[in-house]
Write a protein that holds these residues in place. Structure first.
Motif, PDB file in Angstrom:
ATOM      1  N   TYR A  51     -45.209   4.317  27.381  1.00 54.58           N
ATOM      2  CA  TYR A  51     -44.642   4.238  26.035  1.00 54.58           C
ATOM      3  C   TYR A  51     -43.318   4.974  26.027  1.00 54.58           C
ATOM      4  N   GLY A  52     -42.325   4.406  25.381  1.00 50.44           N
ATOM      5  CA  GLY A  52     -41.074   5.113  25.168  1.00 50.44           C
ATOM      6  C   GLY A  52     -41.237   6.052  23.983  1.00 50.44           C
ATOM      7  N   GLY A  53     -40.327   7.010  23.890  1.00 52.59           N
ATOM      8  CA  GLY A  53     -40.412   7.899  22.742  1.00 52.59           C
ATOM      9  C   GLY A  53     -39.256   8.875  22.689  1.00 52.59           C
ATOM     10  N   THR A  54     -39.263   9.646  21.626  1.00 47.80           N
ATOM     11  CA  THR A  54     -38.279  10.702  21.424  1.00 47.80           C
ATOM     12  C   THR A  54     -39.044  12.005  21.280  1.00 47.80           C
ATOM     13  N   ALA A  55     -38.699  12.983  22.104  1.00 44.66           N
ATOM     14  CA  ALA A  55     -39.406  14.267  22.112  1.00 44.66           C
ATOM     15  C   ALA A  55     -38.676  15.286  21.243  1.00 44.66           C
ATOM     16  N   HIS A  56     -39.479  16.103  20.571  1.00 43.54           N
ATOM     17  CA  HIS A  56     -38.939  17.134  19.675  1.00 43.54           C
ATOM     18  C   HIS A  56     -39.625  18.469  19.961  1.00 43.54           C
ATOM     19  N   PRO A  57     -38.931  19.435  20.545  1.00 44.41           N
ATOM     20  CA  PRO A  57     -39.517  20.773  20.678  1.00 44.41           C
ATOM     21  C   PRO A  57     -39.700  21.376  19.284  1.00 44.41           C
ATOM     22  N   LEU A  58     -40.846  22.013  19.057  1.00 43.17           N
ATOM     23  CA  LEU A  58     -41.162  22.597  17.756  1.00 43.17           C
ATOM     24  C   LEU A  58     -41.517  24.076  17.919  1.00 43.17           C
ATOM     25  N   PRO A  59     -40.515  24.924  18.147  1.00 41.12           N
ATOM     26  CA  PRO A  59     -40.822  26.347  18.373  1.00 41.12           C
ATOM     27  C   PRO A  59     -41.474  27.022  17.170  1.00 41.12           C
ATOM     28  N   GLU A  60     -41.300  26.467  15.968  1.00 39.45           N
ATOM     29  CA  GLU A  60     -41.882  27.079  14.775  1.00 39.45           C
ATOM     30  C   GLU A  60     -43.360  26.712  14.594  1.00 39.45           C
ATOM     31  N   ASP A  61     -43.864  25.713  15.335  1.00 41.83           N
ATOM     32  CA  ASP A  61     -45.260  25.296  15.221  1.00 41.83           C
ATOM     33  C   ASP A  61     -46.175  26.348  15.854  1.00 41.83           C
ATOM     34  N   ASP A  62     -47.378  26.496  15.346  1.00 43.56           N
ATOM     35  CA  ASP A  62     -48.365  27.427  15.904  1.00 43.56           C
ATOM     36  C   ASP A  62     -48.997  26.764  17.124  1.00 43.56           C
ATOM     37  N   ALA A  63     -48.462  27.073  18.302  1.00 40.19           N
ATOM     38  CA  ALA A  63     -48.893  26.421  19.546  1.00 40.19           C
ATOM     39  C   ALA A  63     -50.346  26.739  19.882  1.00 40.19           C
ATOM     40  N   VAL A  64     -50.813  27.940  19.573  1.00 44.72           N
ATOM     41  CA  VAL A  64     -52.210  28.300  19.852  1.00 44.72           C
ATOM     42  C   VAL A  64     -53.138  27.445  18.994  1.00 44.72           C
ATOM     43  N   ALA A  65     -52.814  27.286  17.723  1.00 45.50           N
ATOM     44  CA  ALA A  65     -53.617  26.422  16.854  1.00 45.50           C
ATOM     45  C   ALA A  65     -53.537  24.976  17.330  1.00 45.50           C
ATOM     46  N   ARG A  66     -52.372  24.541  17.768  1.00 43.10           N
ATOM     47  CA  ARG A  66     -52.199  23.171  18.255  1.00 43.10           C
ATOM     48  C   ARG A  66     -53.081  22.932  19.478  1.00 43.10           C
ATOM     49  N   LEU A  67     -53.184  23.921  20.372  1.00 44.00           N
ATOM     50  CA  LEU A  67     -54.018  23.761  21.566  1.00 44.00           C
ATOM     51  C   LEU A  67     -55.470  23.457  21.212  1.00 44.00           C
ATOM     52  N   SER A  68     -55.933  23.957  20.083  1.00 41.87           N
ATOM     53  CA  SER A  68     -57.329  23.708  19.696  1.00 41.87           C
ATOM     54  C   SER A  68     -57.568  22.240  19.351  1.00 41.87           C
ATOM     55  N   THR A  69     -56.509  21.459  19.139  1.00 43.77           N
ATOM     56  CA  THR A  69     -56.648  20.036  18.824  1.00 43.77           C
ATOM     57  C   THR A  69     -56.434  19.155  20.056  1.00 43.77           C
TER      58      THR A  69
END
Length: 131
Positions: free
Chosen positions: A88-106
């Motif tokens: 799949y093609g796509g556009t990537a967006h770094p999100l330093p403000e996102d809670d990466a630890v919470a994201r890992l749980s998903t």
């Protein structure tokens, strides 16, 4: 970055670059992120874990902006992602403000555990997929 964190970064990235990534990239079901090398302009493929939710693919980088694929994304956000053997093609967006630890749980548990235990400066990456 502390001396201990720098040593861990070097050890983990050396292992990934020389052993894990070449082996994992060959597995047919392995998810791959393809970026464009910021210096070479060549395609660079990185095996990783993440999860597709609708038209978005979520990743957490274990070393944030120090990861080469994140630096490549910052130079050119156009990427490709191989999910279950399909590109799949796509556009990537770094999100330093996102809670990466919470994201890992998903995200997938095995990869999330490795990222959490080996990583030092977690950063969420969102890839908006196109067909």
């Amino acid at each position: 970055m502390s001396r201990n964190a720098e040593l861990r970064f070097r050890a983990v990235t050396a292992f990934q670059r020389r052993i894990a990534n070449p082996l994992m990239s060959r597995l047919p079901g392995q998810t791959l992120l393809e970026t464009t090398g910021r210096t070479s302009g060549l395609p660079r493929r990185t095996p990783l874990g993440g999860r597709r939710i609708g038209d978005v693919f979520w990743i957490v980088s274990e070393f944030g902006e120090k990861s080469h694929y994140v630096r490549n994304i910052q130079a050119d956000p156009r990427v490709r992602v191989r999910i279950r053997g399909r590109w799949y093609g796509g556009t990537a967006h770094p999100l330093p403000e996102d809670d990466a630890v919470a994201r890992l749980s998903t995200l997938p548990r095995v990869n999330s555990t490795a990222v959490r235990s080996l990583g030092g400066n977690l950063m969420t990456i969102r890839v908006d997929l196109t067909e």
